[in-house]
Motif scaffolding. Structure first.
Motif, PDB file in Angstrom:
ATOM      1  N   GLN A  85       0.712   4.159  -2.692  1.00  0.00           N
ATOM      2  CA  GLN A  85       0.415   5.495  -2.184  1.00  0.00           C
ATOM      3  C   GLN A  85       1.462   6.518  -2.606  1.00  0.00           C
ATOM      4  O   GLN A  85       1.137   7.655  -2.912  1.00  0.00           O
ATOM      5  N   ASN A  86       2.713   6.097  -2.669  1.00  0.00           N
ATOM      6  CA  ASN A  86       3.804   7.013  -3.005  1.00  0.00           C
ATOM      7  C   ASN A  86       4.137   7.043  -4.493  1.00  0.00           C
ATOM      8  O   ASN A  86       5.107   7.680  -4.891  1.00  0.00           O
ATOM      9  N   ILE A 134       0.836  -1.204   0.000  1.00  0.00           N
ATOM     10  CA  ILE A 134       0.000   0.000   0.000  1.00  0.00           C
ATOM     11  C   ILE A 134       0.871   1.254   0.000  1.00  0.00           C
ATOM     12  O   ILE A 134       0.572   2.216  -0.716  1.00  0.00           O
ATOM     13  N   ASN A 135       1.955   1.240   0.752  1.00  0.00           N
ATOM     14  CA  ASN A 135       2.848   2.399   0.749  1.00  0.00           C
ATOM     15  C   ASN A 135       3.476   2.631  -0.624  1.00  0.00           C
ATOM     16  O   ASN A 135       3.633   3.781  -1.050  1.00  0.00           O
ATOM     17  N   GLU A 171      -8.062  12.172  -3.257  1.00  0.00           N
ATOM     18  CA  GLU A 171      -6.911  12.121  -4.144  1.00  0.00           C
ATOM     19  C   GLU A 171      -7.198  11.337  -5.423  1.00  0.00           C
ATOM     20  O   GLU A 171      -6.838  11.747  -6.507  1.00  0.00           O
ATOM     21  N   ARG A 227      -7.762   9.786   0.897  1.00  0.00           N
ATOM     22  CA  ARG A 227      -7.528   8.914  -0.253  1.00  0.00           C
ATOM     23  C   ARG A 227      -8.635   9.055  -1.289  1.00  0.00           C
ATOM     24  O   ARG A 227      -8.385   9.065  -2.481  1.00  0.00           O
ATOM     25  N   TYR A 241      -8.321   4.544  -6.651  1.00  0.00           N
ATOM     26  CA  TYR A 241      -7.422   4.023  -5.629  1.00  0.00           C
ATOM     27  C   TYR A 241      -8.193   3.729  -4.342  1.00  0.00           C
ATOM     28  O   TYR A 241      -8.023   2.688  -3.714  1.00  0.00           O
ATOM     29  N   LYS A 283      -0.529   4.475  -9.866  1.00  0.00           N
ATOM     30  CA  LYS A 283      -1.593   4.285  -8.878  1.00  0.00           C
ATOM     31  C   LYS A 283      -2.848   3.734  -9.561  1.00  0.00           C
ATOM     32  O   LYS A 283      -3.480   2.810  -9.059  1.00  0.00           O
TER      33      LYS A 283
END
Length: 100
Positions: free
Chosen positions: A20-21, A16-17, A64, A61, A68, A27
């Motif tokens: 997310q990044n 997930i990180n 954004e 989230r 996702y 994504k």
């Protein structure tokens, strides 16, 4: 005590990180992958999108990237073993694109 549902498993947290990044294109690709895998497994969560269902993390989230957000809901609804399997695939996909 873990604050987020995925913090209990370092593999899922790592996956997930990474998503997310990542940039928006990656994504979206990963979100499509998670949703496709979830549907293949027959995991179709009943996602109700309402103000009361979100903590700050989920609300952020959703703002954004809606796809996702939905993908994470699918992942969250999966059995633990399926979450780990998909997380390993996500990590591998990032390693393949970065050459690490």
């Amino acid at each position: 005590m873990n604050k987020r549902w995925y913090d209990a498993d370092p593999i899922i947290t790592n996956a997930i990180n990474l998503i997310q990044n990542s940039d928006d294109k990656k994504k979206d690709e990963m979100a499509d992958f998670i949703i496709k895998e979830a549907k293949n497994l027959g995991t179709e969560p009943d996602i109700e999108i309402g103000q009361n269902n979100f903590d700050c993390f989920w609300h952020k989230r959703q703002d954004e990237n809606a796809k996702y957000f939905i993908a994470l809901e699918y992942l969250k609804a999966m059995e633990d073993e399926a979450k780990r399997e998909i997380s390993f695939k996500i990590i591998a996909a990032f390693k393949n694109t970065t050459g690490k």
